[in-house]
Design a protein around this motif. Structure first.
Motif, PDB file in Angstrom:
ATOM      1  N   VAL A 171      -4.554   0.040 -19.714  1.00 38.80           N
ATOM      2  CA  VAL A 171      -5.190   0.752 -18.606  1.00 38.80           C
ATOM      3  C   VAL A 171      -4.288   0.674 -17.383  1.00 38.80           C
ATOM      4  CG1 VAL A 171      -7.540   0.367 -19.417  1.00 38.80           C
ATOM      5  CG2 VAL A 171      -6.454  -1.334 -17.936  1.00 38.80           C
ATOM      6  N   ALA A 172      -4.511   1.593 -16.472  1.00 36.93           N
ATOM      7  CA  ALA A 172      -3.775   1.575 -15.205  1.00 36.93           C
ATOM      8  C   ALA A 172      -4.495   0.673 -14.221  1.00 36.93           C
ATOM      9  CB  ALA A 172      -3.665   2.989 -14.643  1.00 36.93           C
ATOM     10  N   VAL A 173      -3.753  -0.217 -13.574  1.00 40.35           N
ATOM     11  CA  VAL A 173      -4.316  -1.055 -12.515  1.00 40.35           C
ATOM     12  C   VAL A 173      -3.707  -0.617 -11.195  1.00 40.35           C
ATOM     13  CG1 VAL A 173      -4.971  -3.035 -13.906  1.00 40.35           C
ATOM     14  CG2 VAL A 173      -2.627  -2.846 -13.118  1.00 40.35           C
ATOM     15  N   GLY A 228       0.265 -11.007 -17.267  1.00 42.75           N
ATOM     16  CA  GLY A 228      -0.637  -9.987 -16.753  1.00 42.75           C
ATOM     17  C   GLY A 228      -1.282 -10.393 -15.449  1.00 42.75           C
ATOM     18  N   SER A 229      -1.590 -11.680 -15.292  1.00 44.85           N
ATOM     19  CA  SER A 229      -2.202 -12.145 -14.046  1.00 44.85           C
ATOM     20  C   SER A 229      -1.250 -11.981 -12.866  1.00 44.85           C
ATOM     21  CB  SER A 229      -2.618 -13.608 -14.182  1.00 44.85           C
ATOM     22  OG  SER A 229      -1.507 -14.419 -14.538  1.00 44.85           O
ATOM     23  N   SER A 230       0.047 -12.230 -13.105  1.00 44.97           N
ATOM     24  CA  SER A 230       1.038 -12.067 -12.030  1.00 44.97           C
ATOM     25  C   SER A 230       1.235 -10.590 -11.692  1.00 44.97           C
ATOM     26  CB  SER A 230       2.371 -12.682 -12.459  1.00 44.97           C
ATOM     27  OG  SER A 230       2.237 -14.068 -12.707  1.00 44.97           O
ATOM     28  N   VAL A 231       1.229  -9.735 -12.727  1.00 39.45           N
ATOM     29  CA  VAL A 231       1.337  -8.298 -12.495  1.00 39.45           C
ATOM     30  C   VAL A 231       0.181  -7.832 -11.614  1.00 39.45           C
ATOM     31  CG1 VAL A 231       1.148  -6.038 -13.596  1.00 39.45           C
ATOM     32  CG2 VAL A 231       2.615  -7.790 -14.600  1.00 39.45           C
ATOM     33  N   CYS A 232      -1.036  -8.244 -11.963  1.00 39.65           N
ATOM     34  CA  CYS A 232      -2.205  -7.811 -11.195  1.00 39.65           C
ATOM     35  C   CYS A 232      -2.201  -8.377  -9.781  1.00 39.65           C
ATOM     36  CB  CYS A 232      -3.483  -8.218 -11.927  1.00 39.65           C
ATOM     37  SG  CYS A 232      -3.781  -7.273 -13.446  1.00 39.65           S
ATOM     38  N   ALA A 233      -1.652  -9.586  -9.625  1.00 42.92           N
ATOM     39  CA  ALA A 233      -1.562 -10.160  -8.278  1.00 42.92           C
ATOM     40  C   ALA A 233      -0.634  -9.323  -7.399  1.00 42.92           C
ATOM     41  CB  ALA A 233      -1.064 -11.596  -8.357  1.00 42.92           C
ATOM     42  N   LEU A 234       0.457  -8.841  -7.970  1.00 46.10           N
ATOM     43  CA  LEU A 234       1.385  -7.989  -7.209  1.00 46.10           C
ATOM     44  C   LEU A 234       0.742  -6.639  -6.894  1.00 46.10           C
ATOM     45  CD1 LEU A 234       4.660  -8.816  -9.169  1.00 46.10           C
ATOM     46  CD2 LEU A 234       4.094  -9.518  -6.834  1.00 46.10           C
ATOM     47  N   GLU A 246      -6.453  -4.280 -21.624  1.00 42.35           N
ATOM     48  CA  GLU A 246      -7.835  -4.363 -21.140  1.00 42.35           C
ATOM     49  C   GLU A 246      -8.279  -5.795 -20.867  1.00 42.35           C
ATOM     50  OE1 GLU A 246     -10.359  -0.938 -23.298  1.00 42.35           O
ATOM     51  OE2 GLU A 246      -9.091  -2.107 -24.663  1.00 42.35           O
ATOM     52  N   LEU A 247      -7.791  -6.726 -21.673  1.00 45.18           N
ATOM     53  CA  LEU A 247      -8.200  -8.116 -21.484  1.00 45.18           C
ATOM     54  C   LEU A 247      -7.724  -8.647 -20.138  1.00 45.18           C
ATOM     55  CD1 LEU A 247      -9.402 -10.780 -22.475  1.00 45.18           C
ATOM     56  CD2 LEU A 247      -7.258 -11.212 -23.689  1.00 45.18           C
ATOM     57  N   ALA A 248      -6.437  -8.449 -19.859  1.00 46.74           N
ATOM     58  CA  ALA A 248      -5.891  -8.904 -18.576  1.00 46.74           C
ATOM     59  C   ALA A 248      -6.560  -8.179 -17.423  1.00 46.74           C
ATOM     60  CB  ALA A 248      -4.380  -8.685 -18.550  1.00 46.74           C
ATOM     61  N   ALA A 249      -6.789  -6.864 -17.595  1.00 48.34           N
ATOM     62  CA  ALA A 249      -7.418  -6.085 -16.531  1.00 48.34           C
ATOM     63  C   ALA A 249      -8.841  -6.567 -16.255  1.00 48.34           C
ATOM     64  CB  ALA A 249      -7.428  -4.604 -16.914  1.00 48.34           C
TER      65      ALA A 249
END
Length: 308
Positions: A171-173, A228-234, A246-249
């Motif tokens: 998915v796109a975050v 994935g957590s670091s990607v989402c933090a950025l 989807e899990l990380a998102a």
């Protein structure tokens, strides 16, 4: 003359007579006839070549030799009972160990749910969880450091026996308020030229993401992260958008600060159990797998419902 060999029926008859002091009572205990017990005792005396009992009407008294022989017989039966106990322990996995390898994302939640159910069935088993990146997990399974692994896979795993259990989408975050958040679905074309957080070179998912943009304008990479957590933090910090499973998102969406939208690009990713190659699965691993599969399927279904 028929030469008899010592058999289990001889020993059972001898023990029963020693215990009861009567051929008749021994016969009832063994669910046979008194003449049959008498024949077995007579044969045993022929085999041992010494008398075992002195007859006194319906009662019998053991000889000194019989008493000595009985002590050895009981030692043997104690050993058999111990073997039965050992077999029961093996059957119930008592004292067994199971080493489970997993990526950090899965070890923190999904593996714990599986292990909790597994230990409810096999409380005597010692379970150890080893967490690392996907390459670590592959190596631990391949070399036998761990017995079974749980990972996300984006392709084949040479030298590993992988069983695909369920499929996740990418998915796109997006940062809160990003202009792409107005879309119901993000396509690869929407990401062309815009700031993008990419997986690092060692990530198993970098190549599948890059393949989405073949023959298309790629995004502009402004930062890289392996988790994935670091990607989402950025992304949450507003540095750019990204693509994660989807899990990380789902896990990062709970923290707020990001938007999630479906992504139309085809990025295959599976939740898979890993086993050592070229070896039959031990019963303990088979039991773990049987418990793990419905837990994984239920969890993935829950994730899909949570993020739409």
């Amino acid at each position: 003359m028929i030469k008899h060999k010592l058999g289990i029926r001889h020993v059972e008859a001898f023990r029963a007579v020693m215990s009861s002091g009567s051929m008749t009572v021994a016969a009832r205990a063994l669910h046979t006839s008194q003449p049959q017990v008498s024949r077995l005792i007579a044969q045993l005396e022929t085999i041992t070549q010494f008398p075992l009992f002195a007859r006194n009407g319906n009662r019998v008294s053991p000889t000194e030799d019989a008493i000595r022989f009985h002590r050895e017989v009981e030692k043997t039966f104690a050993g058999i009972a111990e073997l039965e106990s050992v077999a029961a322990d093996i059957r119930s996995f008592s004292g067994a160990q199971l080493r489970v390898a997993s990526t950090a994302r899965l070890a923190g939640d999904l593996v714990v749910k599986i292990v909790t159910q597994f230990l409810a069935v096999h409380p005597e088993v010692l379970v150890s969880i080893h967490s690392g990146n996907a390459s670590d997990v592959n190596d631990w399974i391949r070399t036998g450091v761990c017995d079974v692994g749980l990972v996300l896979l984006a392709g084949a795993t040479p030298g590993i026996n992988a069983e695909h259990i369920s499929t996740l989408r990418y998915v796109a975050v997006l940062p809160k308020g990003h202009f792409l958040a107005d879309l119901k679905e993000v396509t690869p074309e929407h990401l062309g030229g815009i700031p993008f957080i990419s997986p690092t070179a060692e990530s198993l998912f970098r190549s599948p993401i890059e393949e989405v943009f073949v023959d298309k304008k790629p995004p502009r990479i402004v930062a890289k992260a392996s988790l994935g957590s670091s990607v989402c933090a950025l992304v949450r910090a507003g540095l750019g958008v990204s693509l994660v499973n989807e899990l990380a998102a789902r896990d990062e969406y709970k923290s707020g600060g990001i938007e999630i939208r479906p992504f139309s690009g085809d990025i295959p990713i599976t939740v898979s159990l890993l086993y050592r190659p070229f070896l039959a699965q031990p019963r303990l691993v088979e039991s773990f797998s049987k418990i793990a599969k419905p837990v994984i399927e239920s969890e993935i279904a829950s994730i899909k419902r949570a993020i739409g």
